[in-house]
Design a protein around this motif. Structure first.
Motif, mmCIF file in Angstrom:
data_model
loop_
_atom_site.group_PDB
_atom_site.id
_atom_site.type_symbol
_atom_site.label_atom_id
_atom_site.label_comp_id
_atom_site.label_asym_id
_atom_site.label_seq_id
_atom_site.Cartn_x
_atom_site.Cartn_y
_atom_site.Cartn_z
ATOM 1 N N GLY A 151 -14.994 -1.265 -0.194
ATOM 2 C CA GLY A 151 -15.023 0.110 0.297
ATOM 3 C C GLY A 151 -14.263 0.262 1.602
ATOM 4 N N GLY A 152 -14.381 -0.740 2.477
ATOM 5 C CA GLY A 152 -13.640 -0.697 3.731
ATOM 6 C C GLY A 152 -12.143 -0.772 3.509
ATOM 7 N N LEU A 153 -11.720 -1.627 2.581
ATOM 8 C CA LEU A 153 -10.292 -1.713 2.264
ATOM 9 C C LEU A 153 -9.775 -0.388 1.710
ATOM 10 N N LEU A 154 -10.585 0.238 0.845
ATOM 11 C CA LEU A 154 -10.167 1.521 0.282
ATOM 12 C C LEU A 154 -10.050 2.586 1.369
ATOM 13 N N GLN A 171 -15.781 -4.053 9.609
ATOM 14 C CA GLN A 171 -16.125 -4.058 8.191
ATOM 15 C C GLN A 171 -15.082 -4.819 7.375
ATOM 16 N N VAL A 172 -13.832 -4.713 7.789
ATOM 17 C CA VAL A 172 -12.742 -5.455 7.154
ATOM 18 C C VAL A 172 -12.173 -6.417 8.187
ATOM 19 N N PRO A 173 -12.298 -7.719 7.995
ATOM 20 C CA PRO A 173 -11.724 -8.668 8.957
ATOM 21 C C PRO A 173 -10.208 -8.504 9.079
ATOM 22 N N VAL A 174 -9.704 -8.732 10.267
ATOM 23 C CA VAL A 174 -8.269 -8.572 10.519
ATOM 24 C C VAL A 174 -7.430 -9.451 9.580
ATOM 25 N N PRO A 175 -7.769 -10.746 9.376
ATOM 26 C CA PRO A 175 -6.961 -11.554 8.449
ATOM 27 C C PRO A 175 -6.942 -10.999 7.026
ATOM 28 N N VAL A 176 -8.070 -10.432 6.592
ATOM 29 C CA VAL A 176 -8.114 -9.853 5.250
ATOM 30 C C VAL A 176 -7.192 -8.646 5.159
ATOM 31 N N ALA A 177 -7.209 -7.790 6.194
ATOM 32 C CA ALA A 177 -6.326 -6.626 6.200
ATOM 33 C C ALA A 177 -4.862 -7.053 6.166
ATOM 34 N N LEU A 232 3.245 2.984 -7.220
ATOM 35 C CA LEU A 232 3.981 2.012 -6.407
ATOM 36 C C LEU A 232 4.155 2.499 -4.976
ATOM 37 N N PHE A 233 4.466 3.780 -4.807
ATOM 38 C CA PHE A 233 4.629 4.296 -3.450
ATOM 39 C C PHE A 233 3.291 4.313 -2.721
ATOM 40 N N THR A 234 2.221 4.621 -3.431
ATOM 41 C CA THR A 234 0.892 4.592 -2.820
ATOM 42 C C THR A 234 0.533 3.187 -2.375
ATOM 43 N N ALA A 235 0.910 2.188 -3.165
ATOM 44 C CA ALA A 235 0.650 0.796 -2.785
ATOM 45 C C ALA A 235 1.432 0.424 -1.531
ATOM 46 N N CYS A 236 2.676 0.872 -1.431
ATOM 47 C CA CYS A 236 3.468 0.578 -0.231
ATOM 48 C C CYS A 236 2.866 1.258 0.994
ATOM 49 N N ALA A 237 2.474 2.516 0.852
ATOM 50 C CA ALA A 237 1.858 3.211 1.978
ATOM 51 C C ALA A 237 0.548 2.543 2.380
ATOM 52 N N ALA A 238 -0.232 2.089 1.391
ATOM 53 C CA ALA A 238 -1.481 1.393 1.684
ATOM 54 C C ALA A 238 -1.209 0.097 2.447
ATOM 55 N N ALA A 239 -0.164 -0.615 2.072
ATOM 56 C CA ALA A 239 0.192 -1.845 2.783
ATOM 57 C C ALA A 239 0.496 -1.563 4.247
ATOM 58 N N VAL A 240 1.205 -0.480 4.503
ATOM 59 C CA VAL A 240 1.545 -0.126 5.881
ATOM 60 C C VAL A 240 0.281 0.219 6.668
ATOM 61 N N TYR A 241 -0.628 0.979 6.076
ATOM 62 C CA TYR A 241 -1.871 1.336 6.761
ATOM 63 C C TYR A 241 -2.704 0.103 7.088
ATOM 64 N N LEU A 242 -2.788 -0.827 6.138
ATOM 65 C CA LEU A 242 -3.584 -2.037 6.358
ATOM 66 C C LEU A 242 -3.003 -2.876 7.485
ATOM 67 N N ILE A 243 -1.709 -3.084 7.464
ATOM 68 C CA ILE A 243 -1.071 -3.898 8.501
ATOM 69 C C ILE A 243 -1.142 -3.190 9.851
ATOM 70 N N ASN A 244 -0.958 -1.878 9.850
ATOM 71 C CA ASN A 244 -1.025 -1.122 11.102
ATOM 72 C C ASN A 244 -2.413 -1.209 11.734
ATOM 73 N N ASP A 245 -3.463 -1.036 10.918
ATOM 74 C CA ASP A 245 -4.824 -1.091 11.456
ATOM 75 C C ASP A 245 -5.186 -2.493 11.916
ATOM 76 N N ALA A 246 -4.683 -3.508 11.225
ATOM 77 C CA ALA A 246 -4.940 -4.882 11.660
ATOM 78 C C ALA A 246 -4.258 -5.155 12.993
ATOM 79 N N ARG A 247 -3.051 -4.650 13.147
ATOM 80 C CA ARG A 247 -2.308 -4.869 14.389
ATOM 81 C C ARG A 247 -2.944 -4.118 15.557
#
Length: 327
Positions: A39-42, A116-122, A81-96
């Protein structure tokens, strides 16, 4: 007198101390439910922002090639595919930005900042999506789609690292992200992209992006800190100038498209192409009301939350569809 307090403590019944110890709340361990991490990843992928990716249908709709079964299936794939790319950017941005987000009154509730979501997991999930989406695009779609997705990822990750701290360039990068969404559907179906489509879409995106920045700057005026680092360097007057300029160019480009006949015979009784200018201009003027008030911080909420704007949008969509069908 000084020994009264210790004597009173020793005279206290042992049962009372025992009851207090048993009543003392024990710290609850962190939740280990299976759905918590997922749920946190979503939530980190910003599902509310997925509505932006509907722009992938813009070019096929403009060309009147939206309603075939093959086109619909290809567009659904490109949207995913575009949603997956945008999701990747959000995950990396929040981890950073996890450490900085923890100090922010609102962003500290984001799943990565809240723990809720560990930084390495993000980082891991974001990196996997960033690799898989373009790879699947090479296998399932045209090479141009994979190239555009790769360019989008590179540009957005550069934005997360440094470009979001560069005046004007940050506006250009976010605007280009919207333009890429609008272009990718045409590339997937092999549809030529007209100059009017690119100009109207690009400056329309710049209008909404700069209006959002302006609204954030107005709302944060007089407070300590800002939602974005650059808001302290932009002036509200400059951001107002940008969104007004962008709105004017977008309207002009759309009107030039509508008034350009191109020698194509029209069979419709009414000139839907020219009439579609009316709801388009009204929609821009209506959105500008929220921009001027400083309440256009979330474009999707403005578009979906204002009934008048929604009705104007439906009227434009109907006229535009008739114009494209007649074209």
């Amino acid at each position: 007198m000084t020994e009264a307090a210790p004597l009173a403590d020793t005279a206290r019944p042992a049962g009372t101390l025992l009851e207090q110890r048993t009543r003392r709340p024990r710290p609850t361990p962190p939740s280990r439910r299976p759905g918590t991490l997922l749920g946190g990843l979503l939530r980190t992928t910003r599902p509310k922002q997925w509505v932006k990716n509907v722009l992938v249908v813009a070019a096929p709709a403009a060309a009147g090639q939206l309603f075939s079964r093959a086109a619909a299936g290809r567009l659904v794939l490109v949207f995913a595919l575009f949603t997956a790319c945008a999701a990747a950017v959000y995950l990396i941005n929040d981890a950073r930005d996890a450490d900085a987000d923890r100090a922010h009154p609102t962003k500290r509730h984001r799943p990565v900042a809240a723990g809720q979501v560990p930084v390495p997991v993000a980082y891991g999930v974001g990196g996997a999506l960033a690799v898989l989406a373009p790879a699947l695009a090479v296998w399932l779609t045209a090479p141009a789609v994979a190239a555009l997705l790769t360019a989008y990822l590179g540009m957005q990750l550069a934005y997360c690292v440094s470009l979001k701290h560069v005046l004007v360039v940050d506006l250009a990068v976010v605007t280009t992200g919207f333009l890429m969404r609008a272009m990718i559907g045409g590339l997937a179906l092999g549809i030529p992209l007209s100059r009017w489509f690119l100009i109207t879409t690009g400056f329309g995106a710049l209008f909404m992006v700069s209006a959002k920045r302006y609204s954030e700057a107005v709302q944060m005026a007089g407070t300590a800190g800002a939602t974005r680092a650059l808001l302290s360097e932009y002036t509200t007057g400059y951001l107002r100038f940008v969104w007004q300029l962008a709105a004017g160019v977008a309207v002009l480009a759309y009107c030039l498209w509508a008034l350009e006949q191109g020698g194509v015979p029209h069979t419709s009784v009414l000139p839907w192409r020219q009439l579609s200018m009316v709801p388009f201009i009204l929609a821009v003027l209506r959105y500008a009301v929220f921009a001027d008030r400083g309440t256009a911080g979330e474009p999707e909420e403005v578009v979906l939350g204002d009934r008048a704007l929604a009705l104007i949008g439906l009227a434009w969509l109907a006229m535009y569809g008739l114009a494209v069908a007649d074209w």
